[in-house]
Design a protein around this motif. Structure first.
Motif, PDB file in Angstrom:
ATOM      1  N   VAL A 225       8.032 117.569 -16.994  1.00  0.00           N
ATOM      2  CA  VAL A 225       8.863 118.642 -16.459  1.00  0.00           C
ATOM      3  C   VAL A 225       8.557 118.733 -14.974  1.00  0.00           C
ATOM      4  CG1 VAL A 225       9.324 121.122 -16.462  1.00  0.00           C
ATOM      5  CG2 VAL A 225       8.974 119.904 -18.626  1.00  0.00           C
ATOM      6  N   MET A 226       9.600 118.724 -14.165  1.00  0.00           N
ATOM      7  CA  MET A 226       9.471 118.744 -12.713  1.00  0.00           C
ATOM      8  C   MET A 226       9.777 120.135 -12.178  1.00  0.00           C
ATOM      9  SD  MET A 226      11.775 116.583  -9.939  1.00  0.00           S
ATOM     10  CE  MET A 226      13.292 117.470 -10.358  1.00  0.00           C
ATOM     11  N   GLY A 227       9.000 120.573 -11.173  1.00  0.00           N
ATOM     12  CA  GLY A 227       9.264 121.830 -10.489  1.00  0.00           C
ATOM     13  C   GLY A 227       9.554 121.586  -9.021  1.00  0.00           C
ATOM     14  N   HIS A 228      10.630 122.210  -8.505  1.00  0.00           N
ATOM     15  CA  HIS A 228      10.938 122.103  -7.079  1.00  0.00           C
ATOM     16  C   HIS A 228      11.602 123.394  -6.619  1.00  0.00           C
ATOM     17  CE1 HIS A 228      15.036 121.165  -8.484  1.00  0.00           C
ATOM     18  NE2 HIS A 228      15.450 121.398  -7.245  1.00  0.00           N
ATOM     19  N   ALA A 251       5.814 117.762  -1.580  1.00  0.00           N
ATOM     20  CA  ALA A 251       5.951 117.043  -2.843  1.00  0.00           C
ATOM     21  C   ALA A 251       6.676 117.950  -3.831  1.00  0.00           C
ATOM     22  CB  ALA A 251       4.578 116.681  -3.399  1.00  0.00           C
ATOM     23  N   VAL A 252       7.218 117.367  -4.893  1.00  0.00           N
ATOM     24  CA  VAL A 252       7.582 118.161  -6.059  1.00  0.00           C
ATOM     25  C   VAL A 252       6.354 118.171  -6.975  1.00  0.00           C
ATOM     26  CG1 VAL A 252      10.007 117.512  -5.897  1.00  0.00           C
ATOM     27  CG2 VAL A 252       8.490 116.218  -7.402  1.00  0.00           C
ATOM     28  N   TRP A 253       6.379 119.038  -7.990  1.00  0.00           N
ATOM     29  CA  TRP A 253       5.279 119.065  -8.949  1.00  0.00           C
ATOM     30  C   TRP A 253       5.788 118.634 -10.304  1.00  0.00           C
ATOM     31  CZ3 TRP A 253       0.085 119.594  -8.455  1.00  0.00           C
ATOM     32  CH2 TRP A 253      -0.355 119.834  -7.150  1.00  0.00           C
ATOM     33  N   THR A 254       4.971 117.837 -10.983  1.00  0.00           N
ATOM     34  CA  THR A 254       5.349 117.369 -12.315  1.00  0.00           C
ATOM     35  C   THR A 254       4.239 117.701 -13.300  1.00  0.00           C
ATOM     36  OG1 THR A 254       4.409 115.159 -11.887  1.00  0.00           O
ATOM     37  CG2 THR A 254       6.760 115.481 -11.412  1.00  0.00           C
ATOM     38  N   TRP A 255       4.644 118.162 -14.466  1.00  0.00           N
ATOM     39  CA  TRP A 255       3.720 118.404 -15.570  1.00  0.00           C
ATOM     40  C   TRP A 255       4.006 117.361 -16.648  1.00  0.00           C
ATOM     41  CZ3 TRP A 255       5.568 122.293 -12.569  1.00  0.00           C
ATOM     42  CH2 TRP A 255       4.660 123.247 -12.107  1.00  0.00           C
ATOM     43  N   PRO A 256       3.114 116.363 -16.815  1.00  0.00           N
ATOM     44  CA  PRO A 256       3.335 115.350 -17.850  1.00  0.00           C
ATOM     45  C   PRO A 256       3.354 115.986 -19.237  1.00  0.00           C
ATOM     46  CG  PRO A 256       1.619 114.660 -16.312  1.00  0.00           C
ATOM     47  CD  PRO A 256       1.889 116.102 -16.041  1.00  0.00           C
ATOM     48  N   VAL A 257       4.205 115.453 -20.105  1.00  0.00           N
ATOM     49  CA  VAL A 257       4.254 115.898 -21.494  1.00  0.00           C
ATOM     50  C   VAL A 257       4.175 114.666 -22.390  1.00  0.00           C
ATOM     51  CG1 VAL A 257       5.597 117.958 -20.960  1.00  0.00           C
ATOM     52  CG2 VAL A 257       6.789 115.841 -21.527  1.00  0.00           C
ATOM     53  N   GLN A 258       3.926 114.891 -23.662  1.00  0.00           N
ATOM     54  CA  GLN A 258       3.881 113.780 -24.608  1.00  0.00           C
ATOM     55  C   GLN A 258       5.209 113.040 -24.596  1.00  0.00           C
ATOM     56  OE1 GLN A 258       1.174 112.814 -26.452  1.00  0.00           O
ATOM     57  NE2 GLN A 258       2.396 111.042 -26.997  1.00  0.00           N
ATOM     58  N   HIS A 259       5.177 111.727 -24.418  1.00  0.00           N
ATOM     59  CA  HIS A 259       6.419 110.957 -24.333  1.00  0.00           C
ATOM     60  C   HIS A 259       7.216 111.128 -25.619  1.00  0.00           C
ATOM     61  CE1 HIS A 259       4.495 107.996 -21.224  1.00  0.00           C
ATOM     62  NE2 HIS A 259       4.209 109.262 -20.995  1.00  0.00           N
ATOM     63  N   THR A 260       8.481 111.476 -25.466  1.00  0.00           N
ATOM     64  CA  THR A 260       9.323 111.762 -26.623  1.00  0.00           C
ATOM     65  C   THR A 260      10.730 111.270 -26.354  1.00  0.00           C
ATOM     66  OG1 THR A 260       8.038 113.791 -27.011  1.00  0.00           O
ATOM     67  CG2 THR A 260      10.138 113.583 -28.177  1.00  0.00           C
TER      68      THR A 260
END
Length: 298
Positions: A225-228, A251-260
């Motif tokens: 999920v990306m935040g900007h 930068a943007v911020w990204t929160w990695p999640v379980q690949h789905t």
């Protein structure tokens, strides 16, 4: 002088998209003879733009004492004379000798609100802006988006490396927020969903308001999920850190999640939570909670 502080200002000055957007916004906002307040003035670039567009006087407020001393020298070197006053102090408590017509600030963090621009500018407006005065930017919005990374060298641990399997690495990789400058545009699996919308100078706080639903509208593999942010500077003038552009200092911020694997109609329920005030400027302390749900078959 802390070289890291100077490096930060150097990067901001070199962000020509940022400077040009504020230039255009101030051209639309400042009227001849206006008094302008520049909040977090730094090297005085926004102050100089305000003077260029007709301001009679600029009060440049800078909290950092070393940076304020540099600003005094920049003002002298550029012969701003009695048209500009550098004010050293906390903008939230400064009372100026006269009311201003325009308040301008560039205090956006990578997500938007973590530098507390909304709260700081509101305090400045309350003490120093004349009735009918204008604020730049007018609004600040934080967006969340479900994304799939392109084949970049970082940002996601894939399990399909041509030489070896990396599932064990992916299993121990912490789902912590990461700053990201995209070298290849990501696949947007959902629209940009606002999670915080603040009217600058009016709203009491700029943080998130609650959970949002990121509805998947194309098939793909959910990686993060990306935040900007997007800042509404003036009529027809916006500034955003996504899409990434050459020279962008955010930068943007990204929160990695379980690949789905996802399909249209699937949904990511996301809630962004700000940390306590003492750590709000550290975006790694901002928490994102996610839940995933499949679309129901017809």
């Amino acid at each position: 002088m802390d070289p890291r502080l100077l490096a930060m200002h150097q990067v901001m000055l070199a962000d020509h998209v940022r400077v040009d957007a504020y230039d255009r916004a101030l051209a639309k906002t400042v009227r001849p003879g206006d008094v302008v307040v520049d909040v977090g003035a730094g090297t005085l670039v926004l102050s100089a733009l305000a003077l260029r567009h007709g301001a009679a006087h600029v009060y440049a407020i800078e909290a950092d004492p070393a940076m304020a001393a540099v600003a005094d020298r920049v003002a002298a070197d550029n012969d701003f004379g009695d048209r500009l006053t550098v004010v050293h102090g906390d903008a939230r408590v400064v009372r100026l000798p006269r009311r201003a017509d325009v308040v301008v600030a560039e205090l956006m963090g990578n997500l938007g609100p973590e530098e507390q621009m909304v709260e700081v500018v509101r305090a400045v407006v309350k003490r120093n802006l004349a009735p009918g005065g204008r604020v730049v930017p007018r609004a600040l919005t934080t967006h969340l988006t479900a994304i799939e990374f392109d084949d970049e060298g970082w940002g996601v641990w894939r399990d399909d490396h041509p030489a070896l399997r990396l599932g064990a690495v992916r299993a121990v990789a912490a789902p912590a927020p990461l700053p990201h400058f995209f070298h290849r545009d990501p696949v947007l699996l959902s629209g940009h969903v606002p999670v915080a919308v603040s009217e600058v100078g009016v709203s009491r706080a700029g943080g998130p308001t609650g959970p949002v639903a990121l509805r998947v509208d194309r098939p793909g593999e959910l990686h993060a999920v990306m935040g900007h942010f997007t800042a509404d500077l003036a009529d027809g003038v916006e500034l955003s850190n996504f899409p990434s552009y050459p020279g962008c200092n955010w930068a943007v911020w990204t929160w990695p999640v379980q690949h789905t694997r996802v399909l249209p109609g699937d949904e990511v329920r996301a809630e962004l939570t700000a940390p306590p005030r003492s750590t709000v400027r550290d975006v790694t302390e901002w928490r994102l909670d996610c839940a995933f749900s499949r679309r129901r078959s017809a």
